[in-house]
Design a protein around this motif. Structure first.
Motif, PDB file in Angstrom:
ATOM      1  N   GLY A  96     -30.576 -32.682  31.976  1.00 54.33           N
ATOM      2  CA  GLY A  96     -31.499 -31.751  32.727  1.00 54.33           C
ATOM      3  C   GLY A  96     -31.812 -32.682  34.024  1.00 54.33           C
ATOM      4  N   LEU A 129     -28.783 -32.256  36.210  1.00 50.87           N
ATOM      5  CA  LEU A 129     -28.856 -31.184  36.858  1.00 50.87           C
ATOM      6  C   LEU A 129     -29.663 -31.131  38.081  1.00 50.87           C
ATOM      7  CD1 LEU A 129     -27.951 -28.126  37.082  1.00 50.87           C
ATOM      8  CD2 LEU A 129     -29.524 -27.608  35.233  1.00 50.87           C
ATOM      9  N   ASP A 130     -30.901 -31.534  37.912  1.00 50.68           N
ATOM     10  CA  ASP A 130     -31.951 -31.544  38.954  1.00 50.68           C
ATOM     11  C   ASP A 130     -31.628 -32.440  40.196  1.00 50.68           C
ATOM     12  OD1 ASP A 130     -33.746 -30.136  37.093  1.00 50.68           O
ATOM     13  OD2 ASP A 130     -34.717 -32.093  36.556  1.00 50.68           O
ATOM     14  N   LEU A 179     -29.904 -20.971  37.766  1.00 58.92           N
ATOM     15  CA  LEU A 179     -30.022 -22.023  37.345  1.00 58.92           C
ATOM     16  C   LEU A 179     -30.852 -22.028  35.991  1.00 58.92           C
ATOM     17  CD1 LEU A 179     -32.312 -23.588  40.198  1.00 58.92           C
ATOM     18  CD2 LEU A 179     -30.084 -24.262  39.299  1.00 58.92           C
ATOM     19  N   THR A 205     -27.764 -21.699  33.580  1.00 56.43           N
ATOM     20  CA  THR A 205     -26.984 -23.136  33.873  1.00 56.43           C
ATOM     21  C   THR A 205     -27.665 -24.333  32.816  1.00 56.43           C
ATOM     22  OG1 THR A 205     -25.914 -22.845  35.990  1.00 56.43           O
ATOM     23  CG2 THR A 205     -25.906 -25.005  35.332  1.00 56.43           C
ATOM     24  N   ARG A 206     -28.850 -24.403  32.937  1.00 57.46           N
ATOM     25  CA  ARG A 206     -29.549 -25.429  32.297  1.00 57.46           C
ATOM     26  C   ARG A 206     -29.318 -25.033  30.853  1.00 57.46           C
ATOM     27  NH1 ARG A 206     -33.262 -28.943  34.057  1.00 57.46           N
ATOM     28  NH2 ARG A 206     -33.531 -27.799  36.009  1.00 57.46           N
ATOM     29  N   THR A 256     -27.269 -27.510  27.795  1.00 53.78           N
ATOM     30  CA  THR A 256     -28.140 -28.249  27.038  1.00 53.78           C
ATOM     31  C   THR A 256     -28.439 -27.279  25.465  1.00 53.78           C
ATOM     32  OG1 THR A 256     -30.208 -27.218  27.737  1.00 53.78           O
ATOM     33  CG2 THR A 256     -29.800 -29.360  28.589  1.00 53.78           C
TER      34      THR A 256
END
Length: 307
Positions: free
Chosen positions: A217, A220-221, A239, A242-243, A247
């Motif tokens: 995470g 990605l951020d 988003l 994708t997250r 995960t």
């Protein structure tokens, strides 16, 4: 329309092959070694959507006889300089170059060489590889091309292109949002590539490790922060998807860069991770995980080069 496909690997070979199979006027620009293999064995596609063996029309750089209407550019990013030199005789005043490369650096380089008006935006989504027998193997069912004018206009030339690409055995889509979609794909590639290459495992293996989901995470951020500062910010729905994609427990997802790394092959680290890191630094952003990934992959590239 006359279509020149530059690159007959997993991406160009698949989409160009499907276009040829559908009866479009397609020629592949290839190096002499690849041309010999294709003449001997044909262009072979292994896919959930049906296998095919084709005898494609081929040309080498020294034999290009004039401009094409469309250049479908599907080479690895580290091969772009050589590809631009090879395809230059195929580009005329009305030619559209549709690049399917990763990252965004290629857009700057192509525009500088051939003029920004010549270069369309393009995104491909496919999981494929060239196996030990030289066959193009599609690893999952999705096979999509999205394309359009970078300024979002719907033009007569992209309408003509759309009529060539649609109905050719894959999902083809003309969109006024291609610029955003290109940046979104870079987000996915950089996050998935950085996570799997740094951890040397699939997303599911990373998530199963202590702290793995938090690491994914945060990586990605960082990527999203850079893209939001220097490009077109991704949409909220993208988003969230994708997250969840990165995960999901038990998922065996890997990036093409990770698969190339595992095989000891050249990788697109500079274009997918390094360029993003450089843009972030120029914008004054602190991205320690991106920096770690870039250094990690640079060690691999140096070892591969014998340095």
């Amino acid at each position: 329309m006359r279509v020149l496909v530059v690159g007959a690997g997993a991406t160009g070979g698949y989409f160009g092959g499907r276009l040829a199979q559908a009866g479009r006027d397609v020629t592949f620009l290839v190096r002499p070694g690849r041309a010999a293999a294709l003449r001997a064995d044909g262009l072979r596609i292994v896919s959930p959507h049906g296998a095919a063996t084709l005898a494609p029309r081929l040309v080498t750089a020294d034999a290009i006889d004039g401009p094409y209407d469309v250049v479908l550019l599907a080479v690895k990013a580290y091969g772009l300089a050589g590809a631009m030199a090879d395809l230059a005789p195929a580009v005329g005043p009305e030619t559209m170059i549709l690049p399917l490369l990763n990252g965004m650096r290629h857009m700057d380089l192509l525009s500088a060489r051939f003029g920004s008006a010549t270069v369309l935006g393009g995104v491909c989504k496919i999981a494929g590889t060239v196996d030990a027998e030289g066959r193009i193997v599609q690893l999952a069912g999705f096979h999509e091309l999205a394309y359009g004018e970078r300024d979002g206009t719907l033009s007569a030339r992209t309408d003509r292109l759309d009529s060539v690409l649609r109905g050719a055995g894959f999902d083809a889509r003309l969109t006024p949002e291609i610029e955003r979609e290109m940046w979104e794909k870079w987000v996915m590639l950089a996050a998935l590539g950085g996570i799997t290459c740094l951890m040397r495992g699939s997303t599911g293996e990373v998530v199963a490790a202590p702290g793995g989901a938090d690491f994914a995470g945060r990586f990605l951020d960082e990527v999203v922060a850079v893209v939001g500062a220097v490009g077109t910010a991704p949409g909220a729905a993208f988003l969230a998807t994708t997250r969840a994609f990165l995960t999901e427990p038990g998922a065996g997802r890997t990036s093409s860069m990770y698969r190339d790394l595992q095989q000891g092959a050249p990788i697109e680290a500079d274009q997918i991770i390094g360029d993003l890191l450089a843009r972030g630094r120029a914008a004054g952003l602190d991205t320690p995980l991106l920096a770690l990934a870039a250094t990690h992959l640079a060690v691999y590239q140096q070892r591969l080069a014998g340095g």
